[in-house]
Motif scaffolding. Structure first.
Motif, PDB file in Angstrom:
ATOM      1  N   CYS A 234       0.843  -1.193   0.000  1.00  0.00           N
ATOM      2  CA  CYS A 234       0.000   0.000   0.000  1.00  0.00           C
ATOM      3  C   CYS A 234       0.887   1.257   0.000  1.00  0.00           C
ATOM      4  O   CYS A 234       2.054   1.209   0.377  1.00  0.00           O
ATOM      5  CB  CYS A 234      -0.871   0.025   1.261  1.00  0.00           C
ATOM      6  SG  CYS A 234      -1.817  -1.476   1.526  1.00  0.00           S
TER       7      CYS A 234
ATOM      8  N   PRO B 110       2.340   3.586  -4.819  1.00  0.00           N
ATOM      9  CA  PRO B 110       1.202   3.998  -5.640  1.00  0.00           C
ATOM     10  C   PRO B 110       0.917   5.510  -5.593  1.00  0.00           C
ATOM     11  O   PRO B 110       0.260   6.039  -6.481  1.00  0.00           O
ATOM     12  CB  PRO B 110       0.024   3.223  -5.054  1.00  0.00           C
ATOM     13  CG  PRO B 110       0.625   2.115  -4.272  1.00  0.00           C
ATOM     14  CD  PRO B 110       1.985   2.561  -3.849  1.00  0.00           C
TER      15      PRO B 110
ATOM     16  N   THR C 153      -4.363  12.077  -2.460  1.00  0.00           N
ATOM     17  CA  THR C 153      -5.442  11.293  -1.842  1.00  0.00           C
ATOM     18  C   THR C 153      -4.914   9.937  -1.377  1.00  0.00           C
ATOM     19  O   THR C 153      -5.468   9.329  -0.464  1.00  0.00           O
ATOM     20  CB  THR C 153      -6.635  11.050  -2.803  1.00  0.00           C
ATOM     21  OG1 THR C 153      -6.144  10.383  -3.973  1.00  0.00           O
ATOM     22  CG2 THR C 153      -7.321  12.326  -3.191  1.00  0.00           C
ATOM     23  N   LEU C 154      -3.841   9.438  -1.999  1.00  0.00           N
ATOM     24  CA  LEU C 154      -3.270   8.151  -1.592  1.00  0.00           C
ATOM     25  C   LEU C 154      -2.121   8.304  -0.603  1.00  0.00           C
ATOM     26  O   LEU C 154      -1.890   7.437   0.237  1.00  0.00           O
ATOM     27  CB  LEU C 154      -2.749   7.387  -2.822  1.00  0.00           C
ATOM     28  CG  LEU C 154      -3.773   6.811  -3.790  1.00  0.00           C
ATOM     29  CD1 LEU C 154      -3.060   6.144  -4.963  1.00  0.00           C
ATOM     30  CD2 LEU C 154      -4.667   5.794  -3.086  1.00  0.00           C
TER      31      LEU C 154
END
Lengths: 636, 224
Positions: free
Chosen positions: A375, A591, A607-608
């Protein structure tokens, strides 16, 4: 919606795992244990949430062997006990289980085991039924979530009737399936533990005979207890014998091919021992039999043996299944998960029908694959980066032994393909203990074992003690994200809370390592350069030494660090001309690090981005900037 | 209570990337469907994919029979794609030329694309591909709607809202609202309700030309 709602007769939607948990509540479970493993994780999670309220005990055990032993203790004391594992977990418990199968039990003991055909969330597709057979335990298999719920109660009754543990074998397409489930009543009374003065459970070899007698008794009960179903014509020359979700696929195939009046469908809910008396009623009039089951040809081989024993008495019949590739499986060659399409194709073949027209699209377009990756902000990415950099600097081509957890992804892109091996829980450290002894052959490559905190507690201690005692050379790197992350953040023995959310007595990693006399350093993985230096130095040392890279899972971390806004200074980013090979997105591969192809510059998807700041330390142009928050690498 | 279905079983595939909430959307639809009197089978395919992999939920509705949890290849009637590439991937495996597709037009590149080894297809090409290979297509930026309401996490309910308003799902909005009330409280409940309504509004406010791009008139009337 509460799992323990007392509304018998009401029909609701439940996931298979929730249905199994509800089944345990309706059966009046007293004691439930598990170690988290997909596809069965949610069962104990759900039970633990209502355990205190319903008056039973539930725990996350340190590993599956201890989970089964704990549940067995409750059973020997006359309580109803449930142990939940994935297939791989039953292996860990098998030594004890083969002994428990000899002594037998008192209160009902049910083992819910989740097999994972095609290994959607496992390193292998293992068929538990063979293990149950080794331990002489009956095996039940449900078809739908409703049946899964009912079957927990049936398994408890069977276990008590035989005084033997019973395996309830589920698969991913039960656990992670869902459907209509009609609720039953909840018990009003609770049992009390007891042990008679004459009660003894001591394992001796001649109890083997009693085991066989219990299995014969179980096979006899199959018909009376409705553990075999049949639908179709009175005498069917074409017969399908199916278990688990395979029965649903088979029924759909028969319907789609409109052969309801021609094909008989036997549903086996007890698959070991094989309910031979009922089965032979259908087998002795059949000419062709297709067996539809998950993973291995387990029922198929038993039926082959049954046909062999009746040779000369029954008319000739032909057996089809995985063995001859009639059921090809998702992997081909009879291996891999069942699908409705594979079952329909198999039935089409044995009925001699022409294959259906190819309906697929004629197109060359193939979307790029989506490989699993860490992640955004995951501490493991930073840890693997530090590890591979230190190994490269060291230059002796260290051998890195991997283990089971999120960090297993270190085998792929997002862990820079650092891992040389991945096998079973804790096995990386056992392998490291062995690699670390190769110095006796003048082997000069350093040995590194990578494992997580939950895995350390689960199975690493004997290997670590072995390495110490036998003077192996290895560096143990514990990727400590303070939870069991891969399965959805269950607590482990290092945490302050237990499965029920109540205070626990944490067992500290560093105290264990200090107690064993292992030299230890603790490092924040987000401080990438310091981690790199710490690993580099540790690689040069000898004997057993340990490094804990401690940073909480990015999905759980409190947002203190998130106040750190990370962005790319567009003036400083040199783009393709930098010579960094677009380090932040192409190499580092978080990511949240993105590349703007039109402008030829890097940017950050805010946003990530979790604001871990690791990439900001590594950008060679210094273009990734941070503001606000606390950055660990700035402190010293 | 349960309406007649366009097909028996009705196969709906929700697909996306780990963390987008498609498993939860499938559960909401399934709970509302059971409460509305249908037999429901759901198959959640997530594996370890909280870590950026493909996640798909198969939802099958029937009036009477219990079906298996997987949709046969080529037999999805509706595909709800939470991500453009995943909508195409699901269509290739589970769709056919008559399948309706609702797609959230918000690309999430796989790690192979981030690392420059593969290219993410141009969105215009993906849209053309879907137009040419489906019975009807609605693309919307559900994530943007959800962010306007306060959280990208509500993307799943925006898509669910659009699906319900389309009439492809035999459910009343009240049945879904009831499920939301069972699952959530307070601010989270309000967010999900607003997202559901926003999704319905996307459908209602789209002109016939925007809805079901590429579909023939008779199919259009059959579903509306």
């Amino acid at each position: 919606m509460q799992l323990n709602m007392d509304r018998p007769g009401v029909t609701i939607f439940l996931q298979g795992n929730a249905a199994l948990a509800r089944g345990a509540l309706e059966a009046g479970v007293d004691y439930a244990t598990s170690y988290p493993g997909s596809p069965t994780v949610e069962i104990l999670e759900l039970l633990a949430q209502v355990a205190r309220q319903c008056g039973f005990y539930a725990e996350w055990s340190v590993n599956e062997k201890v989970a089964v032993e704990g549940a067995a203790a409750a059973s020997l004391a006359g309580l109803r006990a449930l142990a939940i594992t994935k297939a791989d977990g039953l292996n860990v418990a098998l030594d004890f289980l083969t002994c428990l199968g000899l002594t037998g039990v008192r209160g009902g003991l049910v083992l819910v085991v989740g097999d994972d055909p095609s290994g959607h969330s496992s390193v292998k597709e293992e068929d538990t039924r063979f293990l149950a057979r080794v331990a002489h335990l009956p095996v039940l298999e449900p078809t739908t979530p409703q049946e899964a719920k009912e079957m927990v109660g049936v398994a408890f009754r069977l276990s008590e009737h035989l005084a033997q543990p019973v395996v309830l074998r589920t698969v991913t397409r039960i656990c992670h399936a869902g459907g209509n489930v009609t609720l039953g009543p909840l018990p009003q009374e609770r049992r009390r533990p007891s042990l008679g003065t004459e009660d003894r459970f001591i394992c001796v070899p001649r109890q083997h005979l009693q085991q066989e007698q219990k299995l014969r008794e179980a096979a006899k009960l199959a018909e009376a207890w409705n553990l075999v179903s049949y639908e179709g014509p009175a005498k069917a020359e074409t017969l399908i014998v199916a278990s688990g979700p395979g029965l649903l696929y088979a029924r759909e195939a028969v319907k789609r091919l409109q052969r309801q009046d021609q094909v008989g469908l036997v549903g086996l809910k007890m698959v070991w021992p094989l309910p031979e008396t009922v089965l032979q009623r259908y087998l002795q009039v059949a000419r062709r039999v297709l067996v539809v089951e998950e993973i291995e040809p387990f029922i198929e081989e038993q039926i082959a043996a049954l046909i062999g024993r009746n040779a000369g008495e029954w008319p000739l019949l032909r057996l089809y299944g995985r063995k001859d590739n009639t059921i090809a499986g998702s992997f081909g060659g009879g291996c891999g998960e069942l699908t409705p399409d594979l079952v329909r194709a198999a039935l089409t073949t044995i009925l001699g029908l022409s294959a259906p027209e190819e309906t697929g699209f004629r197109t060359e377009f193939r979307p790029p694959e989506r490989e699993l990756a860490f992640c955004a902000g995951c501490p493991h990415r930073a840890s693997f980066w530090a590890l591979q950099s230190a190994i490269a600097l060291d230059g002796r081509r260290a051998v890195v032994l991997g283990d089971i957890g999120c960090y297993t992804l270190g085998r792929g892109r997002s862990g820079y393909r650092v891992l040389h091996t991945v096998h079973a829980m804790g096995s990386g450290l056992g392998l490291a203990s062995g690699f670390g002894k190769l110095k006796e052959w003048n082997w000069e490559r350093p040995t590194v074992a990578v494992l997580g905190d939950s895995t350390f507690y689960h199975a690493a201690l004997p290997a670590l003690i072995n390495a110490l005692y036998n003077r192996s050379d290895l560096l143990l790197v514990i990727f400590d994200n303070e939870t069991t992350a891969m399965t959805g953040h269950q607590p482990h023995p290092g945490r302050e809370v237990d499965a029920r959310g109540e205070p626990a007595k944490p067992v500290s990693l560093e105290q264990i390592l200090h107690g064993l006399g292992v030299p230890l350093k603790i490092q924040d993985p987000y401080d990438v350069r310091s981690s790199m230096r710490a690993i580099y130095r540790a690689l040069k040392e000898e004997d057993v030494r340990a490094l804990i890279l401690r940073g909480p899972c990015a999905l759980l971390r409190d947002r203190k660090l998130a106040q750190l806004r990370t962005y790319v200074d567009q003036m400083r980013c040199l783009g393709e001309g930098c010579g960094c090979n677009v380090f932040c997105s192409r190499v580092w591969a978080c990511p949240a690090n993105r590349w703007d192809g039109l402008r030829g510059k890097a940017y950050i998807d805010e946003t990530l981005c979790t604001g871990c700041g690791a990439c900001a330390q590594l950008c060679p142009a210094g273009a990734i900037r941070t503001e606000g928050g606390e950055a660990p690498w700035r402190e010293g | 209570m349960a309406r007649r279905l366009e097909a028996e079983p009705l196969n709906i595939l929700l697909t996306g990337v780990g963390g987008q909430g498609n498993v939860l959307a499938a559960r909401v639809i399934a709970m509302a469907s059971v409460a509305s009197g249908y037999q429901v089978a759901v198959g959640e395919t997530f594996g370890a994919s909280q870590r950026g992999g493909t996640v798909a939920s198969h939802v099958r509705l029937a009036l009477k029979d219990r079906y298996g949890p997987l949709i046969p290849r080529g037999e999805a009637h509706v595909i709800v794609g939470f991500e453009p590439l995943e909508a195409c991937r699901a269509l290739l495996a589970y769709g056919n030329i008559n399948t309706y597709v609702l797609a959230n037009w918000r690309p999430l590149p796989p790690v192979s694309v981030l690392q420059g080894e593969e290219e993410y297809p141009a969105l215009a090409d993906l849209e053309r591909f879907l137009l040419e290979h489906t019975g009807g297509l609605l693309v919307l930026d559900a994530t943007a709607r959800a962010q306007e309401l306060g959280s990208a996490a509500a993307t799943n309910m925006v898509l669910t809202g659009a699906l319900v308003a389309s009439g492809l799902l035999p459910l009343d909005p009240q049945a879904l609202d009831q499920v939301l009330k069972e699952l959530f409280t307070d601010a989270v409940l309000e967010l999900n309700r607003k997202a559901l309504a926003a999704g319905m509004a996307v459908w209602e406010q789209s002109t016939p030309q925007q809805i079901w791009l590429g579909c023939s008139p008779n199919k259009d009337s059959a579903t509306r």
